[in-house]
Design a protein around this motif. Structure first.
Motif, PDB file in Angstrom:
ATOM      1  N   ASP A 141     -38.932  50.182  13.019  1.00  0.00           N
ATOM      2  CA  ASP A 141     -39.143  50.887  11.964  1.00  0.00           C
ATOM      3  C   ASP A 141     -39.786  52.420  12.266  1.00  0.00           C
ATOM      4  O   ASP A 141     -39.491  53.502  11.721  1.00  0.00           O
ATOM      5  CB  ASP A 141     -39.960  50.205  10.780  1.00  0.00           C
ATOM      6  N   ASP A 198     -37.205  54.392  13.951  1.00  0.00           N
ATOM      7  CA  ASP A 198     -36.343  55.051  12.855  1.00  0.00           C
ATOM      8  C   ASP A 198     -36.875  56.268  12.233  1.00  0.00           C
ATOM      9  O   ASP A 198     -36.237  57.453  12.259  1.00  0.00           O
ATOM     10  CB  ASP A 198     -36.191  54.148  11.813  1.00  0.00           C
ATOM     11  N   ARG A 205     -34.627  48.201   8.844  1.00  0.00           N
ATOM     12  CA  ARG A 205     -35.115  49.122   7.944  1.00  0.00           C
ATOM     13  C   ARG A 205     -34.257  49.206   6.738  1.00  0.00           C
ATOM     14  O   ARG A 205     -34.640  49.597   5.721  1.00  0.00           O
ATOM     15  CB  ARG A 205     -35.018  50.393   8.692  1.00  0.00           C
ATOM     16  N   ARG A 258     -35.696  47.070   4.104  1.00  0.00           N
ATOM     17  CA  ARG A 258     -36.910  46.984   3.608  1.00  0.00           C
ATOM     18  C   ARG A 258     -36.967  48.099   2.143  1.00  0.00           C
ATOM     19  O   ARG A 258     -37.774  47.927   1.287  1.00  0.00           O
ATOM     20  CB  ARG A 258     -37.659  47.935   4.636  1.00  0.00           C
ATOM     21  N   LEU A 291     -35.795  53.310   2.666  1.00  0.00           N
ATOM     22  CA  LEU A 291     -35.072  54.458   3.675  1.00  0.00           C
ATOM     23  C   LEU A 291     -34.827  55.841   2.945  1.00  0.00           C
ATOM     24  O   LEU A 291     -35.192  56.832   3.469  1.00  0.00           O
ATOM     25  CB  LEU A 291     -34.002  53.802   3.966  1.00  0.00           C
TER      26      LEU A 291
END
Length: 833
Positions: free
Chosen positions: A611, A614, A646, A649, A652
């Motif tokens: 993450d 990212d 991600r 989650r 984003l």
């Protein structure tokens, strides 16, 4: 009963009369009191006296007054007989009459009247002695009348009477010799004689009085104590009677012959019989017919045991039977003879029911305890042993003294996550249950099959004959896991990877260490290609330690500037222009040097640091895009790879928006690339997140298309703009075989869905020709440019607005793939080709 304070013989005023009242001045109260020491000793020698009730005191006083009246008449008569005239006789009797009259006055206190009456008695005796001419016989009247002063039960009148006699004999005996003692006798001798006699009589009276008072006080104390005992017994009997009357238990008594004599209200309520109906009847009538023959022996046994506690069935008036707890005690007189029986009966129906319920509850608790024990040691879904039971049995194997090693086989299903994510937990549970049943059928009864959780299973083989046998067991387990599992209309095929740790008690390992070694071997089997087994070797642990260190370094790499982005051009086949670039991450480790994505991306995903990578890649790509715009370069689209982790989650879209705003660029210049696996592993979350990102104007591309499990219907509902065909399908293309290839089908699918299609990994002119013929929209690969830095992209775009046509390579020229230092692209965020 003693007075509150001890009375004194003489005093000024306030002399205690022994009756609890304060008397007025005494008859001789004008004399000074003796010294306190002498007075105190004299007071202790006197009887204390007691307070007489008014009626009793008045009765004694009336007797004394009548005596004084009789003495008045007797003195006058005696004077007349002695030769005095009537007037003289009256004058001699006058003092006695006067004192008797004063003693009868009601306004005087009891003490004053008693003192006057005592003086009157002694005055009568003195007058008689005077009239007799001092005859010795007349003095006996003093001794006869003196005890009457004791009728008042107080020493003061008695002491006054004794004092009167002493003064009379001492004063008159000396001054008027013939008035007290006969002529011709020595006054001193007679006075001494009479003094001794008076003192002896006084002493005898005092002693008798003291002993009488002691005896009276003893009797009164005994009577008081006995009265208190009787009252206490009475109170206790009253309380017991109240308890007997109020208790819910039946209480009754019976004579020696067993006939009922008393019957309390509790017995009426319990049996239903009124007292009048049951008194005189035999206690046998209260017992159920089945137990009446036991009544006689029970009553006979009371002669010896004294009390009996039994449980019998008793009968009510309506004929109903109930269990009764019966307590019977023998009643005996002072000689120990049996006079009757006392019984207390309690209905124990509810207790019996409660006991039965308690026994039933205890049985249920035992069953539940057994079930809880089973649940505590077994997996609730599969019924296999759980981690607790496995560790216990593994510990027993490790501590056993035996020869020959055992083995722990840790099994992890290879494709289980896809089944669970796509078809739900019901399908996943069906697969786990089926696999668990098959694993049990593959091992011996003495072996243990356990589920650690998720899709991890362990088989404990306590004793094995070498690695070949363990390998054979592993082979059977893999074959069992590979068999198809049916679930409704669906059929699933999942393989498994097995890690084996050989168990030898001599190596000193504990259960956790053995399981850790098997886990390491299992990951080695997965890394070697899955659906196989691997036996733990120490070198495997070193690899795990290295991966752990790599994960630790990853946590600080993004924030310390160790990452950089390379960019690979994407070329539009219709215009031949570079229309976009794909951002690819590289890690420059301070000690390891360049670490390729194939190495660090799996570690980043397993530790969650992906993450951070990212977020960094998004921010860096936006910043670089703004820098190119500022340099006046043609407008490009930058594609950034995002991980499945991600995507799941759900945050984003905020991250993309904040990165674009911070760099000052339009979010529509960005493209988010996600793999097919990412859109299916968390389908609902992925669709929701992609919709939010698409709402910002960001393009969505499905990367490595064809390697996952996307369906046509799935692609229609996702907000997808482009499909990127995986390099594995491009590698099979040549100039003559494009139309019938898989890549051709994918291009056709994308066009039918209205999506742009990008081909990855284009390395030869033949592949390019085939893609043009198929109608592919765009390409990227080493044929047009390797991943390069931002400066090189700058130079590429400034040197030419069109990418020159690639040269065809000769047959003996190596392909770009063979010249690449390993894979440049993986299905993870910021990974390069």
């Amino acid at each position: 009963m003693r007075d509150e304070t001890e009375s004194t013989a003489v005093g000024t005023t306030g002399v205690r009369a022994g009756d609890g009242t304060t008397d007025g001045p005494s008859a001789i109260g004008s004399v000074d009191p003796p010294p306190p020491g002498l007075l105190a000793r004299a007071a202790r020698a006197l009887p204390c006296g007691r307070h007489l009730p008014d009626e009793q005191w008045q009765q004694h006083h009336r007797f004394v007054l009548r005596t004084l009246a009789a003495l008045t008449v007797a003195v006058a008569g005696y004077a007349l007989v002695a030769g005095h005239s009537v007037l003289g006789a009256g004058g001699l009797a006058a003092p006695v009459a006067a004192l008797g009259t004063v003693a009868a006055l009601p306004f005087l206190t009891r003490g004053e009247r008693a003192n006057v009456a005592a003086v009157g008695l002694m005055t009568a005796a003195a007058v008689v002695v005077h009239v007799s001419g001092g005859r010795t016989e007349a003095h006996f009247l003093f001794f006869a009348l003196l005890p009457l002063a004791a009728l008042y039960a107080t020493p003061v009148p008695f002491v006054l009477a004794v004092g009167f006699v002493a003064l009379h004999h001492a004063v008159l005996g000396s001054l008027v010799h013939g008035s007290v003692f006969m002529h011709g006798q020595s006054v001193a001798q007679m006075a001494l004689l009479h003094a001794v006699l008076i003192l002896l009589e006084s002493w005898a009276c005092f002693v008798a009085w003291r002993h009488f008072e002691d005896r009276r006080e003893l009797v009164e104390r005994l009577v008081s104590e006995r009265t208190a005992e009787l009252w206490a017994q009475r109170d206790e009997l009253v309380r017991l009677a109240a308890v007997v009357q109020c208790t819910d238990d039946a209480v009754f008594t019976a004579g020696p012959d067993g006939r009922i004599e008393t019957w309390n209200p509790g017995a009426e309520r319990l049996y239903g019989h009124a007292a009048a109906d049951v008194l005189g009847r035999h206690v046998r009538t209260l017992v159920a017919p089945s137990g009446q023959q036991l009544v006689g022996p029970a009553l006979d046994s009371l002669h010896e045991v004294g009390s009996l506690r039994v449980e019998r069935l008793h009968r009510r008036r309506d004929g109903s039977v109930f269990p009764a707890l019966l307590t019977v005690s023998a009643i005996r007189d002072d000689d120990g003879a049996l006079t009757g029986h006392a019984a207390i009966v309690r209905d124990v129906t509810e207790q019996k029911r409660a006991q039965a319920e308690a026994v039933s509850a205890a049985e249920r608790l035992r069953e539940q305890a057994g079930e809880l024990t089973r649940l505590a040691l077994h997996d609730s879904l599969t019924g296999l042993a759980n981690r607790v039971l496995l560790r216990d049995r593994l510990g027993a194997v490790l501590s056993a003294r035996r020869t020959g090693p055992g083995a722990v086989l840790l099994l992890d299903l290879d494709d289980f996550k896809a089944v669970n994510d796509v078809h739900g937990h019901g399908a996943g549970d069906a697969v786990l249950t089926a696999v668990a049943s098959r694993l049990r059928s593959c091992v011996r009864p003495e072996d243990t099959v356990a589920r650690l959780g998720g899709d991890e299973f362990v088989v404990l083989v306590p004793a094995a004959h070498g690695r070949d046998e363990v390998g054979a067991v592993a082979g059977r387990l893999i074959a069992a896991a590979n068999a198809p599992v049916s679930w409704g209309p669906e059929t699933f095929e999942v393989g498994c990877s097995i890690g084996i740790a050989l168990v030898d008690p001599a190596d000193g390992r504990d259960p956790d260490e053995v399981l850790s070694d098997a886990d390491i071997a299992m990951y080695a089997a997965k890394a070697a290609g899955r659906n196989r087994f691997a036996v733990f070797e120490p070198a495997m642990r070193e690899h795990v330690v290295a991966q752990t260190q790599l994960a630790r370094d990853l946590r600080t790499a993004a924030g310390s500037g160790q990452f950089s982005l390379l960019y690979q051009p994407q070329v539009d086949l219709r215009s031949g222009r570079v229309t976009g670039v794909e951002a690819l991450a590289r890690w420059h480790h301070p000690a390891r040097g360049l670490v390729l994505p194939d190495t660090f991306i799996p570690v980043a995903e397993s530790t969650g640091t992906v993450d951070l990578i990212d977020d960094w890649a998004l921010a860096e790509a936006c910043r670089q895009l703004a820098a190119w715009d500022a340099a006046g370069l043609p407008r490009l689209r930058v594609a950034v790879n995002i991980s499945a982790h991600r995507l799941a989650r759900g945050d984003l879209a905020p991250s993309v928006g904040s990165s674009a705003r911070a760099a000052g660029i339009d979010p529509g210049r960005l493209e988010i690339e996600v793999t097919e696996t990412a859109t299916t592993s968390c389908a609902d979350e992925a669709a929701r997140t992609l919709q939010e990102v698409r709402a910002l104007g960001v393009s969505i591309a499905i990367d490595d298309f064809g390697t996952g499990h996307s369906s046509f219907g799935r692609l229609r509902v996702l907000p997808v703009d482009r499909l990127k065909i995986d390099r594995s399908f491009i590698a099979t293309l040549d100039g003559r075989a494009g139309a019938g290839s898989i890549a051709g089908a994918m291009v056709a699918m994308g066009r039918s869905l209205g999506l742009d299609v990008v081909a990855e990994g284009v390395e030869t002119a033949e592949q390019l020709d085939a893609l043009r013929a198929l109608g592919c929209n765009a390409v990227q690969g080493w044929l047009f440019g390797r991943p390069m830095g931002a400066g090189e992209i700058d130079s590429l775009l400034r040197s030419s607005s069109r990418v020159p046509a690639p040269r065809r390579r000769s047959p003996d020229q190596p392909t770009g793939r063979s010249s690449r230092p390993g894979r440049e692209r993986v299905d993870l965020p910021a990974a390069g080709e």
